[in-house]
Design an enzyme around this catalytic site. Structure first.
Site, short mmCIF file in Angstrom:
data_model
loop_
_atom_site.label_atom_id
_atom_site.label_comp_id
_atom_site.label_asym_id
_atom_site.label_seq_id
_atom_site.Cartn_x
_atom_site.Cartn_y
_atom_site.Cartn_z
CB VAL A 1 59.91 -23.78 -20.08
CG1 VAL A 1 58.34 -23.98 -19.41
CG2 VAL A 1 60.20 -24.57 -20.99
CG HIS A 2 57.76 -17.64 -19.01
ND1 HIS A 2 58.16 -17.61 -20.18
CD2 HIS A 2 56.81 -16.49 -18.54
CE1 HIS A 2 57.39 -16.55 -20.91
NE2 HIS A 2 56.51 -16.07 -19.94
#
Ligand code: UD1
Ligand code: UDP
Length: 385
Positions: free
Chosen positions: A211-212
């Site tokens: 996740v980013h």
């Protein structure tokens, strides 16, 4: 005027962020193989060893000729700083082409400063659209595409997206350079990576999570909903944490430590509503070889990454995309990718029942044939006038 041969060209490549090192590796090699001169400029947007140097080492990318060492900052500051620093380099180097990749602030700055100096811009991964202008990447790629004279598209959809914006000249469907990188390094990963032993997981007995995206990390509620879904999973989750995400998890109170003097993922556990999520293993961001190893052996990949959605498809691993839309619509249409956003129930449904399409393990060519990098370099030579 006759087209210049690739061997007579001087190409200035601008990279700065993790996926750009991966994309540049095969193109840089193809440039060298065809005898072109490449000036490799690293903007310094990513700078931690595991976000930058490790890719140069593992993928045999040569040392950048110049590092602008811009570092982190707001969008305006970072883009502006890259432009100021890059302008001097471009004036001195006078390349035939400025080559930019993808959709980061390094891409935007590279395209803008080159176009203002009336230099030719070539854009690898042109034409991708999410149609969501709240995404910083959407702004970056739209501007980069409109400033480019050579638009190197990975798919027919990308070509059509450009046509819908009136861009039809200099547009070529070349395939995906990330596929070249994957084909070259997949076997290398199998031979060299020891990540599965190191973190003690068995093939197909874990989920891989990354996740980013800004939309997910800037909003603690969205992070919480992702974690709430994974809290219900009985399967171990391996989570290489992007530095941006680590900061977001810390500030939202989703990290607990027994020893407060420890840093990064060392000694860090995820916690949600006072419940420790011990089956979610936080690890530092990994290099490309470890990532290919983790990805190809995962039971399922959950991600908001662009690159990883395609890698999941190429590696025949079902992918759950933690976004409301994707640029890589073909993977969804082909049944290998499902969009869940960050809705806990939708993610849980996907975890329970999303499966790879039956009997479909053969050709992996949604994004064209291998050797996209060679096609890019040939076009640079052919189209230079
Ligand atoms: C950037 C790109 C995104 C791409 C991603 C790949 C933009 C607008 N976004 O997002 O499109 O998908 O790279 O990973 O260009 N940080 C570190 N160490 C580093 C790099 C970053 O600690 O080596 C931290 C800093 O706190 C920084 C934050 O991460 O502020 C975000 O980094 P930044 O490069 O601005 O954006 P990414 O989220 O990495
Ligand atoms: N990647 C990696 N290590 C990680 C996370 C991602 O090597 O810890 C690789 C991933 O396999 C893919 C690329 O980085 O090749 C994707 O980069 P990222 O998700 O940062 O950016 P995006 O593709 O979303 O722009």
């Amino acid at each position: 005027m006759a087209a210049k041969r690739p061997e007579a060209m001087k190409v200035l490549t601008v990279v700065g962020a993790r996926p750009q090192f991966i994309k540049a590796a095969p193109v840089s090699r193809a440039l060298r193989a065809m005898g072109s001169r490449e000036v490799l400029v690293h903007t310094g947007q990513h700078y931690d060893r595991e976000m930058s140097e490790i890719f140069f080492e593992e993928m045999g990318i040569r040392e950048p000729d110049i590092n602008l060492e811009v570092g982190s900052g707001s969008h305006g500051w970072q883009t502006g700083q890259i432009m100021v620093r890059l302008e001097k380099v471009l004036r001195a180097e006078k390349p035939d082409w400025v080559l930019v990749y993808g959709d980061t602030n390094s891409t935007l700055a590279g395209a803008l400063v080159a176009a203002k100096l009336l230099m030719r811009v070539a854009h690898v991964e042109a034409g991708l659209r999410s149609f969501n202008r709240a995404m910083p990447e959407e702004i970056n790629r739209i501007v980069a595409d409109h400033l480019s004279s050579l638009l190197l598209c990975p798919s027919r959809v990308a070509v059509n997206n450009l046509a819908a914006e009136g861009i039809t000249e200099g547009v070529h469907q070349v395939g995906d350079v990330m596929y070249d990188a994957l084909l070259e390094f997949r076997e290398v990963a199998l031979r060299r990576s020891t990540i599965l032993q190191k973190i003690e997981v068995e093939p197909k007995e874990y989920l891989l999570l990354t996740v980013h995206r800004a939309e997910n990390t800037c909003d603690p509620e969205r992070l919480k909903k992702i974690l709430a879904a994974l809290a219900e999973s009985s399967c171990p989750v391996i989570f290489p944490v992007h530095p941006r995400t680590m900061k977001a998890l810390l500030s939202a109170g989703f990290i607990e430590r027994s020893n407060q003097s420890e840093e990064g993922v060392t000694g860090a556990r995820l916690v949600l509503d006072n419940l420790s999520l011990n089956h979610i293993r936080l690890i530092e961001p990994v290099g490309y070889l470890d990532m290919l190893m983790l990805a190809q052996h995962a039971r399922m990949i959950l991600t908001d990454s662009g690159g990883l959605q395609k890698e999941a498809y190429w590696l025949s691993v079902p992918c759950v995309t933690l976004r409301e839309e994707t640029e890589w619509v073909e993977t969804v249409e082909a049944g290998w990718n499902i969009l869940t956003g960050t809705d806990t129930e939708r993610i849980l449904d996907a975890l329970r029942s999303f499966k790879a399409p039956a009997g479909e393990d053969g050709a992996r060519n949604l994004y064209g044939e291998p050797q996209a990098a060679e096609r890019c370099v040939k076009l640079l030579g052919d189209l230079m006038r």
